[in-house]
Design a protein around this motif. Structure first.
Motif, short mmCIF file in Angstrom:
data_model
loop_
_atom_site.label_atom_id
_atom_site.label_comp_id
_atom_site.label_asym_id
_atom_site.label_seq_id
_atom_site.Cartn_x
_atom_site.Cartn_y
_atom_site.Cartn_z
N GLY A 1 0.79 -1.22 0.00
CA GLY A 1 0.00 0.00 0.00
C GLY A 1 0.82 1.27 0.00
N ALA A 2 0.12 2.38 0.23
CA ALA A 2 0.72 3.71 0.12
C ALA A 2 1.13 4.29 1.46
N GLY A 3 0.97 3.54 2.53
CA GLY A 3 1.41 4.02 3.85
C GLY A 3 0.33 4.03 4.90
N LEU A 4 -0.93 4.29 4.51
CA LEU A 4 -2.00 4.36 5.49
C LEU A 4 -2.28 2.98 6.10
N VAL B 1 2.80 9.16 3.10
CA VAL B 1 2.66 9.68 4.46
C VAL B 1 4.00 10.17 4.97
N THR B 2 3.93 11.15 5.89
CA THR B 2 5.10 11.67 6.58
C THR B 2 4.82 11.68 8.08
N GLY C 1 -1.42 9.20 13.01
CA GLY C 1 -0.14 9.75 13.42
C GLY C 1 0.77 10.19 12.30
N HIS C 2 0.21 10.37 11.09
CA HIS C 2 1.01 10.74 9.93
C HIS C 2 0.31 11.82 9.12
N ASP D 1 -1.24 16.36 -2.31
CA ASP D 1 -0.88 16.72 -3.69
C ASP D 1 -0.37 15.49 -4.44
N ARG D 2 0.41 14.67 -3.76
CA ARG D 2 0.92 13.47 -4.41
C ARG D 2 -0.21 12.47 -4.66
#
Length: 334
Positions: free
Chosen positions: A262-265, A295-296, A316-317, A322-323
């Motif tokens: 996935g994309a981070g979530l 995510v950051t 927590g991210h 935009d991305r």
């Protein structure tokens, strides 16, 4: 009490993997607070179902708790939890009952072009701080690579993952002499008897990945494994995943959380669930490449340790919206 003013769903192409797509759900309440969720490798009908029903389900509707939102899938449920916990200023890990502040990580290594090259890759990961390695195995790529890695690293904690590819337990029994901690997903999940037979034959713990508490109950009844491989996004809700955790822990099983795609979530939700007290084994959020996350800070391990984000509410991210919009193949808003 949350009330969603606007929702958006993005179909996002991910630059890796064979089923490299996620659905991202964004919920915005009337105060401008947002919550995000992710579904991995969605089924073809998921998009149309969300487009047809999600607006009526959520927009302008009051709800007290994520469990009170009917008919959601994992992405919508995750977004509801993220929004709900952000409104309350609490981390998702605490909201689901997590107690850990950091997690031991495993690194997953796929079959290689040679056993020698695999040992070199293991060396790279050990030098990077990992004390736990999971080797993906398949019929024909199992005993020899495990023997070589164990010979090179006698004290390394090793697990193997068959991804349901075995029909016979003979080679898996042979692995037991190399001090394997866990044999993950050796057979198709529907073959409970094969798992039970293997668990009777090996000292290693057999791990099973299920998608419902009903499937888990079948394994608990037959004592067909000793580890639950808990993938939060495989369940319809985080509450249902927590329920599986509770049942496995009550039965004396160890639990490993996994969710590296996935994309981070989805990774962030995996880390939150992995902070639960029963999740005693190394957490697997190492794949795919870290730079592909939206995510950051990114979700991953540093020197073999994963930090549980406890200073920010929700997942927590921060989301790079935009991305997300640049990566989106499709999008709808309600």
């Amino acid at each position: 009490m949350p009330r969603v003013r606007e929702l958006e769903v993005f179909r996002v192409a991910l630059p890796f993997g064979r089923r490299s797509e996620s659905l991202l759900v964004k919920l915005t309440d009337y105060a401008g607070m947002t919550g995000w969720g992710e579904a991995l490798a969605p089924q073809p009908k998921t998009w149309s179902r969300l487009e047809e029903s999600l607006g009526a389900l959520l927009v302008g509707v009051d709800w007290e708790h994520p469990d009170a939102v009917p008919g959601t899938d994992s992405a919508v449920d995750m977004a509801c939890w993220d929004l709900w916990t952000r409104m309350r200023g609490v981390p998702l890990a605490h909201a689901v009952g997590g107690t850990r502040t950091s997690l031991m990580a495993t690194v997953r290594l796929e079959p290689d072009k040679s056993v020698e090259h695999l040992v070199t890759r293991v060396n790279q990961q050990v030098c990077a701080g990992y004390g736990h390695v999971t080797l993906d195995i398949r019929p024909g790529w199992d005993v020899e690579p495990v023997r070589a890695v164990r010979a090179a690293y006698p004290a390394l904690t090793l697990a193997v993952d068959g991804d349901g590819s075995y029909t016979d337990g003979g080679q898996l029994v042979a692995l037991d002499s190399y001090g394997i901690e866990v044999i993950e997903r050796p057979f198709p999940v529907t073959d409970v008897d094969a798992h039970a037979t293997l668990q009777d034959q090996v000292a290693a713990a057999v791990a099973v990945e299920v998608r419902s508490t009903a499937e888990l109950d079948d394994y608990l009844t037959l004592r067909a494994a000793r580890v639950l491989l808990l993938r939060p996004t495989a369940f319809p809700s985080l509450t249902e995943a927590r329920r599986a955790h509770d049942r496995a822990a009550a039965a004396g099983w160890d639990i490993q959380c996994a969710g590296g795609q996935g994309a981070g979530l989805a990774r962030a939700a995996t880390v939150a669930l992995a902070s639960l007290p029963g999740c005693t084994l190394a957490c697997d959020v190492t794949q795919p490449p870290r730079q592909n996350q939206i995510v950051t800070p990114i979700v991953g391990a540093v020197a073999g340790v994963i930090a549980v984000p406890l200073t920010q509410p929700g997942l927590g991210h921060t989301i790079d919206e935009d991305r997300v919009r640049r990566m989106a193949k499709d999008h709808f808003q309600a």
